[in-house]
Write an enzyme that holds these catalytic residues in place. Structure first.
Site, PDB file in Angstrom:
ATOM      1  N   LYS A 299       1.245   3.409  -1.308  1.00 42.29           N
ATOM      2  CA  LYS A 299       0.887   3.830  -2.669  1.00 42.29           C
ATOM      3  C   LYS A 299       0.628   5.328  -2.778  1.00 42.29           C
ATOM      4  O   LYS A 299       0.947   5.951  -3.790  1.00 42.29           O
ATOM      5  CB  LYS A 299      -0.339   3.047  -3.146  1.00 42.29           C
ATOM      6  CG  LYS A 299      -0.035   1.615  -3.577  1.00 42.29           C
ATOM      7  CD  LYS A 299      -1.273   0.962  -4.159  1.00 42.29           C
ATOM      8  CE  LYS A 299      -0.934  -0.333  -4.872  1.00 42.29           C
ATOM      9  NZ  LYS A 299      -0.298  -1.318  -4.020  1.00 42.29           N
TER      10      LYS A 299
ATOM     11  N   GLU B 295      -8.547   6.234  -7.165  1.00 34.93           N
ATOM     12  CA  GLU B 295      -7.811   6.580  -8.376  1.00 34.93           C
ATOM     13  C   GLU B 295      -8.687   6.319  -9.598  1.00 34.93           C
ATOM     14  O   GLU B 295      -9.557   5.445  -9.574  1.00 34.93           O
ATOM     15  CB  GLU B 295      -6.549   5.715  -8.426  1.00 34.93           C
ATOM     16  CG  GLU B 295      -5.496   6.125  -9.423  1.00 34.93           C
ATOM     17  CD  GLU B 295      -4.236   5.287  -9.253  1.00 34.93           C
ATOM     18  OE1 GLU B 295      -3.262   5.799  -8.670  1.00 34.93           O
ATOM     19  OE2 GLU B 295      -4.230   4.122  -9.665  1.00 34.93           O
TER      20      GLU B 295
ATOM     21  N   ARG C 250      12.183  -4.856  -5.302  1.00 32.87           N
ATOM     22  CA  ARG C 250      12.731  -6.214  -5.203  1.00 32.87           C
ATOM     23  C   ARG C 250      12.917  -6.759  -6.606  1.00 32.87           C
ATOM     24  O   ARG C 250      12.565  -6.103  -7.597  1.00 32.87           O
ATOM     25  CB  ARG C 250      11.764  -7.111  -4.435  1.00 32.87           C
ATOM     26  CG  ARG C 250      10.348  -7.074  -5.025  1.00 32.87           C
ATOM     27  CD  ARG C 250       9.427  -8.099  -4.435  1.00 32.87           C
ATOM     28  NE  ARG C 250       8.045  -7.885  -4.773  1.00 32.87           N
ATOM     29  CZ  ARG C 250       7.462  -8.194  -5.928  1.00 32.87           C
ATOM     30  NH1 ARG C 250       8.192  -8.719  -6.894  1.00 32.87           N
ATOM     31  NH2 ARG C 250       6.184  -7.975  -6.138  1.00 32.87           N
TER      32      ARG C 250
END
Length: 445
Positions: free
Chosen positions: A116, A200, A293
């Site tokens: 991430k 975050e 995906r």
């Protein structure tokens, strides 16, 4: 076109991939665990190979067994579906090194987006909006405290290697941060083998909006609209719809342009999803993660855009042009997906068991992608998803009315299921208004 395809997955997604493969005249090969031997995807495949016992590590995540199955059946390509090995870059590399076609993005793109923090930094460099947060892992608790003080509370504490809503916690002050940091780090080390933690900014009222992208064989990246995914429990999606009722034409243009930039930044090929958080108060959105995906919720995009995303995946993997004109993509109507899970409709705790009755709803604008039939057993070894009920209509209101009727008509007994929750949601004024956020389920409970 690919001539033979091994599906390295199970349940509804394996069955759904097999359906498209057989429509295209591709020999479909299933792999399955001992526990899944009687499920429809096994019997519907042209050939099936047992790859191990119920434990996923010994079957659906068993790379050696899956590759041996591909070799013994003469498979030309492998489609990983979602979950299990679908975002495992080493598996993708191994598949290609074995001389097989990998139906998915290149391994380097999976690697780039799998962390991430690295993904955030790449997106920021590409001009994709990211929320205020750390550009490096918070190496220890003191670093996390310092980062949170600079970002400002509340903050989200995230496993850098996590995904799918796993490995996250919210801290409203330093005391909570100390607890959440240790909790997330421990979870990340245990689940992902990587204890790196990202700090975050947390937005208390936010919507979860994502964009479907497709990296074409000729190198172009196209966006096939957005999906609203804000109906969630424990950061896991329950309902998705397209288009998002929160997204104006102007905002949509910004979303799609950012998603295309995200894909181009990593030379993306095949199907992927750029997930974002949208602040409804300001119409600002921020990159959350990229799923490298096919998504669980891909059917709503298929119905609104009139494409078969699995077919498009196979065409990209084979080096072929898409079936559609990328310059003429336009949404039509509205679609909603409800995830029918074997779980308690109040607390959402798993409730596996034998299926005594299974009668799927039918009718105009109703599609069911299911992994089970009457007489099967939902075991505790895998995800609780039993089926996806997807409805479409010319308008959102029409889609909702069809969803209400379909939920009422779905006759399912045996395992616990969340159909009663969907009946409640589809009558909820906040959901009906379209002005809802990720807190809607908690407010209903």
């Amino acid at each position: 076109m690919i001539e033979s395809l091994l599906v390295a997955n199970r349940g509804e997604i394996a069955r759904r991939i097999i359906r498209t493969a057989k429509r295209l005249g591709i020999r479909a090969i299933a792999v399955h665990s001992e526990a899944d031997a009687g499920l429809p995807f096994v019997t519907e495949a042209d050939e099936a190979v047992c790859v191990g016992p119920a434990n996923p590590a010994q079957s659906y995540r068993n790379v050696e067994a899956i590759l041996a199955a591909a070799k013994s059946t003469g498979a030309q390509a492998i489609h990983p579906g979602y979950g299990f090995l679908s975002e495992n870059a080493d598996f993708a590399r191994t598949v290609e090194a074995s001389g097989l076609i990998w139906v998915g993005p290149r391994a380097d793109a999976i690697t780039a987006m799998g962390d991430k923090i690295n993904a955030r930094n790449l997106m920021a460099a590409a001009g994709v909006p990211v929320a205020p947060g750390t550009t490096d892992p918070a190496a220890d608790l003191d670093a996390a405290v310092a980062a949170a003080a600079e970002i400002g509370y509340p903050v989200m504490v995230k496993a850098a290697a996590g995904g799918g809503g796993m490995g996250m916690g919210v801290a409203t002050d330093e005391t909570a941060l100390r607890t959440e940091y240790d909790k997330v780090r421990s979870f990340a080390e245990r689940m992902f083998g990587d204890g790196s933690v990202l700090i975050e900014r947390y937005f208390p009222r936010v919507r979860h909006v994502e964009v479907q992208i497709l990296g074409l064989a000729d190198g172009r990246v196209v966006a096939l609209g957005e999906r609203e995914c804000s109906v969630q429990r424990r950061n896991q999606k329950l309902v998705e719809e397209s288009p998002s009722p929160a997204v104006s034409p102007e905002l949509r243009e910004r979303f799609l342009a950012a998603a295309v930039r995200a894909g181009e930044a990593v030379g993306y090929r095949n199907a992927g999803t750029v997930e974002c958080l949208l602040d409804p108060a300001t119409n600002e959105f921020f990159f959350l993660e990229m799923n490298t995906r096919l998504q669980v919720e891909h059917p709503v995009t298929e119905l609104v855009y009139g494409v078969d995303l699995v077919e498009e995946q196979l065409r990209v993997a084979a080096g072929l042009a898409p079936t559609f004109d990328p310059e003429a993509l336009a949404p039509r109507g509205h679609a909603i997906e409800l995830r029918i899970n074997a779980e308690d409709p109040k607390r959402f705790l798993p409730g596996p068991g034998a299926i005594k009755t299974w009668v799927e709803p039918t009718g105009e604008g109703v599609r069911v992608d299911s992994g089970y039939i009457e007489g099967n057993t939902v075991t505790p070894f895998y995800d609780s998803l039993m089926a996806k009920l997807i409805v479409s209509g010319t308008t959102r209101a029409e889609a909702i009315e069809r969803a209400k009727a379909a939920v009422a008509a779905f006759d399912l007994t045996g395992p616990k299921n969340n159909l009663p929750f969907f009946a409640e949601l589809l009558g909820n004024e906040e959901f009906l208004s379209g002005d809802y956020d990720t807190g809607i389920v908690s407010r209903m409970r």
